[in-house]
Design a protein around this motif. Sequence first.
Motif, PDB file in Angstrom:
ATOM      1  N   SER A   6      -3.812  -6.897   1.065  1.00 14.64           N
ATOM      2  CA  SER A   6      -4.626  -5.899   0.369  1.00 14.64           C
ATOM      3  C   SER A   6      -4.170  -4.497   0.729  1.00 14.64           C
ATOM      4  N   CYS A   7      -4.421  -3.578  -0.210  1.00 12.35           N
ATOM      5  CA  CYS A   7      -4.106  -2.168   0.057  1.00 12.35           C
ATOM      6  C   CYS A   7      -5.293  -1.495   0.727  1.00 12.35           C
ATOM      7  N   CYS A 135      -2.438   3.445  -5.147  1.00  6.80           N
ATOM      8  CA  CYS A 135      -2.048   3.249  -3.742  1.00  6.80           C
ATOM      9  C   CYS A 135      -0.770   4.013  -3.425  1.00  6.80           C
ATOM     10  N   CYS A 136       0.230   3.907  -4.320  1.00 15.60           N
ATOM     11  CA  CYS A 136       1.499   4.604  -4.102  1.00 15.60           C
ATOM     12  C   CYS A 136       1.270   6.107  -3.976  1.00 15.60           C
ATOM     13  N   LYS A 164       7.365  -0.431  -2.298  1.00 18.24           N
ATOM     14  CA  LYS A 164       7.110  -1.876  -2.341  1.00 18.24           C
ATOM     15  C   LYS A 164       5.922  -2.182  -3.242  1.00 18.24           C
ATOM     16  N   ARG A 165       4.881  -1.347  -3.147  1.00 12.15           N
ATOM     17  CA  ARG A 165       3.709  -1.576  -3.976  1.00 12.15           C
ATOM     18  C   ARG A 165       4.011  -1.311  -5.458  1.00 12.15           C
ATOM     19  N   LEU A 166       4.852  -0.305  -5.749  1.00 11.79           N
ATOM     20  CA  LEU A 166       5.247  -0.062  -7.133  1.00 11.79           C
ATOM     21  C   LEU A 166       6.018  -1.243  -7.705  1.00 11.79           C
ATOM     22  N   ASP A 167       6.959  -1.775  -6.916  1.00  9.95           N
ATOM     23  CA  ASP A 167       7.732  -2.918  -7.393  1.00  9.95           C
ATOM     24  C   ASP A 167       6.853  -4.145  -7.577  1.00  9.95           C
ATOM     25  N   LEU A 168       5.892  -4.328  -6.679  1.00 11.86           N
ATOM     26  CA  LEU A 168       4.965  -5.438  -6.853  1.00 11.86           C
ATOM     27  C   LEU A 168       4.189  -5.278  -8.156  1.00 11.86           C
TER      28      LEU A 168
END
Length: 478
Positions: A6-7, A135-136, A164-168
């Motif tokens: 989770s973020c 989040c990013c 990493k969150r953008l790619d996810l």
Amino acid sequence: MVSESSCNISGSASGGSVPSAAAACASEAWQDILLCSLQGLQDVEACWAQAEESSGSGRPAAALAAAEALVAFRRWAAAATAFAQPELHVNKLPEAALGKLHDTAWAMLHSGRGDAAKGELSHWREAFAACCLMCCTIWVFAAVTEAEVPVEPADLPLLPRALKRLDLGLIVAGPEGPGSDALLAAAEQLSNGLAMAAQGGGEEDGQQSTKRRRREEVPQLSVSVQRPARELPRGEALGLEHFLLHHLSVRSPVVLRGGCEAWPAVARWAQPAFWRDSALGHRFVPVEMDYWMSEGFRLMSLREFLRHCCDAEVLDRPLPGLSGGGYLAQHALLDQIPSLAADVPTPDLALCGPKGELLRQIFFGPRGTVTPLHHDPYENIFCQVVGAKYLRLYPPAESHRLYARHAQDTLSNNSAMEPADLLEGEVSGSYTDRFPEFLKAAFVDVILEPGDQLYLPRGWWHYVKSLSMSISVAFHFN
């Protein structure tokens, strides 16, 4: 399933130290990424409003679930852009709302509710993309202020974690939905900034070892072709009419030696520095840890994944397991990172299907990876870009000898034979007693080298083994 925590920004873990070069990168990117995110959120909300109007059944559940996070994020963003008291803006991050949205969207996307909920699931993908954008943006802002932000998990510094969150978000939500343009733009900007920061800071990250290895001395796995597939020699073109009449219409495979040797990717992608030293190396991809999905996927940076492939290349034996310890298989990398598509132009032969129904997938992995015997419901122009692969093809007429799995099986298009590595099973004699009919099945086989293409017809069973570190591109159509 891709594993991602989770973020939620509650807890006591440190956000990780940010090198000064990376902080400068964050400062330059902050405003642009914020604008990207706000535009992406606007696109997502417009899509939800349109869905509400057309359905007449109220707002999508995903829109209702995201409402609190969107309000909280916009309130925080308006204050943060002033930079009046940045430490207060860090303390007032909308952690609870974002954490709740992330967990809810993730759970809904992996609920296994099937085709009946496809429309609803698309909205949850949009909600997940929106959450990734928010989040990013927050983490890049925290890097700008050089504040210590408690983010879980604390496995990466803030900027790589944001990327990493953008790619996810791109992997889960896809490249075509609302919000995808913002995800793509923010990921490109952040990866470029991280690459510049790494060069400016002299970062090596353990990657320079790949430069020192003499990979040309590493022999590829030795395999012999037993029943060669039909092929056209290098320099001989396959006309479209001939392909349609003599191959596609009758589903007859053919190998085109040198069919894609002029692609920029054939030369560029074979260089470790292309993946390691550019912005590409900072991007994250879903690496298959086990073909049968018992271990799921792991998100790895391309730099880390390249190191895994190069390390495997110099071992005496390939790493155990069908996925060789990690395989980037059947991934739409050209959609996730559009700049790569210019290196692999779509073959004319792959344009025979309806417009908009072409699927491009990358197979990138170490020596020894295996795709077990299976068949697919689409035509395939399979292009070998880096390294060598052995492929064995069985026509649909031989299906009764290939021991297909039960129709109810999740992988019903696969053979049930064990071991799944055909070459290993034949050498060990494992099929003689348990699968005797298999040994009678007719097949053709081929070793593809860099620049070679194969037309793999729909319905043909095929087994694939990488003889060296390998990159292939499959163009699927019907």
